[in-house]
Design an enzyme around this catalytic site. Sequence first.
Site, PDB file in Angstrom:
ATOM      1  N   SER A   1    -117.483  14.999 -63.426  1.00  0.00           N
ATOM      2  CA  SER A   1    -116.769  13.808 -63.871  1.00  0.00           C
ATOM      3  C   SER A   1    -115.876  14.172 -65.062  1.00  0.00           C
ATOM      4  CB  SER A   1    -117.777  12.704 -64.211  1.00  0.00           C
ATOM      5  OG  SER A   1    -117.148  11.461 -64.320  1.00  0.00           O
TER       6      SER A   1
ATOM      7  N   ASP B   1    -117.089   9.314 -53.055  1.00  0.00           N
ATOM      8  CA  ASP B   1    -117.037   9.079 -54.494  1.00  0.00           C
ATOM      9  C   ASP B   1    -115.713   8.387 -54.803  1.00  0.00           C
ATOM     10  OD1 ASP B   1    -117.039   9.132 -57.234  1.00  0.00           O
ATOM     11  OD2 ASP B   1    -116.769  11.308 -57.395  1.00  0.00           O
TER      12      ASP B   1
ATOM     13  N   HIS C   1    -120.861  11.229 -56.347  1.00  0.00           N
ATOM     14  CA  HIS C   1    -120.307  11.776 -57.582  1.00  0.00           C
ATOM     15  C   HIS C   1    -121.035  13.059 -57.993  1.00  0.00           C
ATOM     16  CE1 HIS C   1    -117.522  11.136 -60.806  1.00  0.00           C
ATOM     17  NE2 HIS C   1    -118.427  10.985 -61.753  1.00  0.00           N
TER      18      HIS C   1
END
Length: 476
Positions: free
Chosen positions: A160, A415, A440
Amino acid sequence: MIARDRVALICVLSAIVVGSTVAYEYQTKTIDVPIDHFTYTGEATFKLRYLINDTYATGTEPYGRPILFYAGNEGDIEVFAQNTGFMWEVAPKLKATLLFVEHRFYGHSLPFGNASYDSPKNLGYLTSEQALADFALVLRTLNPPNGTTRARPVIAFGGSYGGMLAAWMRIKYPHLVAGAIAASAPIRQFEGVTPCGIFNQILTSVYAVAYNDACVPNIRRSWTTLQNYSTSAEGLKTLNEKFHFCTNLTKATDVTDTLFEYLKDVYGNLAMINYPYASNFLAPVPAYPVREFCGRLEKNYTEAELLDRLQSALSIYANYDGKATCLNINSSYDGSGISDRGWDFQACTEMVMPMCADGVRDMFPPEPWNLQTYADRCFKRYGVHPRSQSALVNYGGDFLDASITNIVFSNGLIDPWSGGGVLRTTNANVKIVLIPEGAHHIDLRASNANDPASVTWARVEHVRNIQRWLAEYRKI
């Protein structure tokens, strides 16, 4: 030849993880770093926390014993150390040191102690540039060259925002980082590069295929239903009774602003952690939590029924472990160690990631993107104005030219952040790994018997690229 190589790598990865358990054990240390890396007129420092495990780094081979470095993102670094099992699984095979460095202003790495969040003057030092400089100083200090001998090779990891930082470390400090695994890194989620509606469109598609055809229509209807109940004292009383909020809703904007934003966050978070096994990364949830959520919204309900069903579905995220006594919609689940407090400031300065909805291609109330409105909110809250092009100016991302090398961008296609990720490139030295069934940064998590084949294959590709980078490093 290629097929045999793939089989061999699969066997290598299997040998690393099957039949063994890896304990997440580390020493916790700190290092003094400047509050401001980019001025010579101030000497103030603070203690930056990092976690290190050196037990796998055996042998004396020159340029061997690599360092697997996790670029900490918006939360307590221990959360990321305990949710990045892939690094722990490959470290013994690579005879590597594990290093997890905390991001300034998060966890215990507070430049101004308890006053770190007191003013924009203090928060002004919360930037990705300062954080990258922290990481660079840690790497140079812990891993210095020795005369004619180069430093040990460093492979950066991150998921991320941490994935963005890992990629940017390779771009900005290639002399310190030999390669980077950037998982679910939305380095293109910026104005003028990625359409603002992509995130919500992908998010809606995750719910549309999760369980039944009624889930998305019910979520679409719920916004109007909730708004209808918000217009009267009796309606607000009904909402308070049904949802058991920690703080009662007393006015319409408590619904249309606070509750709506909470629901949007929950829907996004559930999609992000839509793993094929139970997890507790952002909140304790069952396997395939989106499917479980949608399983409670499977018919065409009356307004009152829809509220009951929505409340039940929300418990999948808000109270799956049964420990919550009320529904707190004023903040995200706060037991995860992930902080939206600092991130909200970053989103008001350099991490301006446009989001919008049209209610047609997505399941949300129409909400156009307006940079001026966004900037006004940021100024009201923090006294700052966003610089929407800052990340693109500092790091690029819209184009990855030939000067950028040794980065893997991996993205799970279920995601919602994948829309702002790097899904294709003409740069042969930047590798793309797509995971059709992946949520994710699932590829950075520990191996699980329920992992889809595409997740296992992504990890095999990561090992292949890391081994290639290490081999190249030793030849220089």
